[in-house]
Design an enzyme around this catalytic site. Structure first.
Site, PDB file in Angstrom:
ATOM      1  N   ARG A 149       0.842  -1.190   0.000  1.00  0.00           N
ATOM      2  CA  ARG A 149       0.000   0.000   0.000  1.00  0.00           C
ATOM      3  C   ARG A 149       0.886   1.253   0.000  1.00  0.00           C
ATOM      4  NH1 ARG A 149      -1.965  -3.543   4.041  1.00  0.00           N
ATOM      5  NH2 ARG A 149      -4.062  -4.360   3.633  1.00  0.00           N
ATOM      6  N   LYS A 173      -1.697  -2.583   8.016  1.00  0.00           N
ATOM      7  CA  LYS A 173      -2.860  -2.127   8.788  1.00  0.00           C
ATOM      8  C   LYS A 173      -2.901  -2.833  10.136  1.00  0.00           C
ATOM      9  CE  LYS A 173      -6.039  -0.759   5.092  1.00  0.00           C
ATOM     10  NZ  LYS A 173      -7.383  -0.974   4.523  1.00  0.00           N
ATOM     11  N   HIS A 245      -2.668   2.406  -5.703  1.00  0.00           N
ATOM     12  CA  HIS A 245      -3.381   1.147  -5.462  1.00  0.00           C
ATOM     13  C   HIS A 245      -3.504   0.309  -6.734  1.00  0.00           C
ATOM     14  CE1 HIS A 245      -5.405  -0.866  -2.171  1.00  0.00           C
ATOM     15  NE2 HIS A 245      -6.299  -1.320  -3.020  1.00  0.00           N
ATOM     16  N   ARG A 248      -0.760  -2.161  -6.861  1.00  0.00           N
ATOM     17  CA  ARG A 248      -1.015  -3.261  -5.924  1.00  0.00           C
ATOM     18  C   ARG A 248      -1.995  -4.262  -6.544  1.00  0.00           C
ATOM     19  NH1 ARG A 248      -1.259  -4.702  -0.352  1.00  0.00           N
ATOM     20  NH2 ARG A 248      -3.341  -5.119   0.479  1.00  0.00           N
ATOM     21  N   HIS A 271      -3.843  -9.404   3.668  1.00  0.00           N
ATOM     22  CA  HIS A 271      -5.288  -9.492   3.907  1.00  0.00           C
ATOM     23  C   HIS A 271      -5.559 -10.481   5.040  1.00  0.00           C
ATOM     24  CE1 HIS A 271      -6.369  -8.124  -0.452  1.00  0.00           C
ATOM     25  NE2 HIS A 271      -6.137  -7.115   0.352  1.00  0.00           N
ATOM     26  N   TYR A 280     -10.549  -8.987  -4.586  1.00  0.00           N
ATOM     27  CA  TYR A 280      -9.522  -8.055  -5.020  1.00  0.00           C
ATOM     28  C   TYR A 280      -8.867  -8.493  -6.320  1.00  0.00           C
ATOM     29  CZ  TYR A 280      -5.769  -4.700  -4.049  1.00  0.00           C
ATOM     30  OH  TYR A 280      -4.905  -3.642  -4.082  1.00  0.00           O
TER      31      TYR A 280
END
Length: 305
Positions: A149, A173, A245, A248, A271, A280
């Site tokens: 990211r 994250k 993005h 990615r 993820h 995705y």
């Protein structure tokens, strides 16, 4: 009790109890501050403990007329629901006025994917003979070659790059750590950038370990990375709507198309759920058809009479 007091409490709750990332946290708080402004300016300074479902419904309707995207509207409602659920659990309210709010139905959102030819066109648009160009080349290669990211990119530390084993330690994250492999080509580019370009920069002491720096010797912002990509794609003559993005997404899609197991892709993207990765990373209909025809057991069974 004021809006500002409860928004501050909500921010602390999201940060320490929900462990929200800074970007998500900022978005939620910003959304509630917009609601606060509406309550103060249009509802006679009504406080969060008495605002009603009808008030919230009217607020959402007002925003929807301003031609914001459905995804933005969905996030506002998500933010509002989280805020009033927090007030209910904190016993500030005895009811939840947001409980019946419904967001727009969202279809499957798949950003544009770059082909390898597109990526090469973007790289060809970089003035790689300059120090700035060498840095920007590394940025593109890391975004595409590692699938990280943009928030992770600007926080990459030199000490988290293992050139012996060729991987980058990435803090994602929720402060989750993962290790992303580095291709030899990308590793060589990074090593050359660190030794030949970055070493000449005047570096702010707080950012001595930060990989990518701006002209002031501090870490780059997300906005600058967006601008760099916009300028390069325009120069390359690519008309798709491209952001960090997109690289990615291209990373994940190209791996899937070349036969990499979805769970490996899940690990590299960071993820928590395989479902996120499955949505995705998409394949074109004809590629899915070919995969089924070539690999499904039933297509290898001959019918005998």
């Amino acid at each position: 009790m004021t809006w500002d007091e409860k928004i501050k409490d909500f921010e602390i709750f999201l940060r320490f109890e929900r462990n929200f990332s800074e970007n998500t946290l900022d978005a939620y708080v910003r959304d509630i501050k917009k609601l606060r402004d509406y309550a103060q300016d249009d509802l006679g300074n009504i406080s969060p403990d008495v605002i009603s479902y009808e008030n919230l419904q009217e607020y959402i309707f007002t925003l929807s007329k301003q031609k914001f995207s459905e995804r933005s509207q969905a996030r506002w409602i998500s933010s509002i629901k989280a805020f009033f659920k927090f007030l209910l659990e904190d016993e500030i309210r005895e009811d939840n006025p947001s409980a019946l709010l419904e967001g727009p139905k969202l279809g499957l959102y798949l950003p544009d994917t770059l082909s390898l030819s597109d990526i090469n066109k973007i790289i060809d648009a970089i003035e790689v003979h300059t120090d700035l160009g060498k840095r920007n080349h590394c940025i593109i290669e890391v975004l595409y070659g590692c699938g990280i990211r943009v928030s992770e990119l600007i926080d990459v530390k030199i000490s988290n790059i293992n050139f012996k084993e060729n991987y980058i330690k990435v803090i994602g994250k929720g402060n989750k750590t993962r290790f992303v492999p580095l291709a030899n080509y990308t590793a060589d580019l990074l090593l050359n950038y660190i030794q030949e370009v970055r070493s000449k920069n005047k570096v702010n002491k707080k950012f001595e370990d930060t990989l990518f720096l701006n002209s002031r010797g501090t870490s780059m912002s997300r906005v600058i990375v967006f601008i760099i990509i916009k300028e390069l794609t325009d120069k390359a003559g690519i008309s798709k709507k491209i952001s960090p993005h997109t690289f990615r997404h291209s990373f994940a899609t190209h791996l899937l198309q070349n036969g990499v197991d979805l769970r490996y892709i899940q690990e590299m993207l960071g993820h928590s759920s395989i479902t996120t990765t499955a949505v995705y990373t998409h394949l074109k209909t004809e590629e899915l058809r070919d995969a089924i025809l070539n690999y499904h057991p039933r297509n290898k069974v001959k019918i005998t009479e």
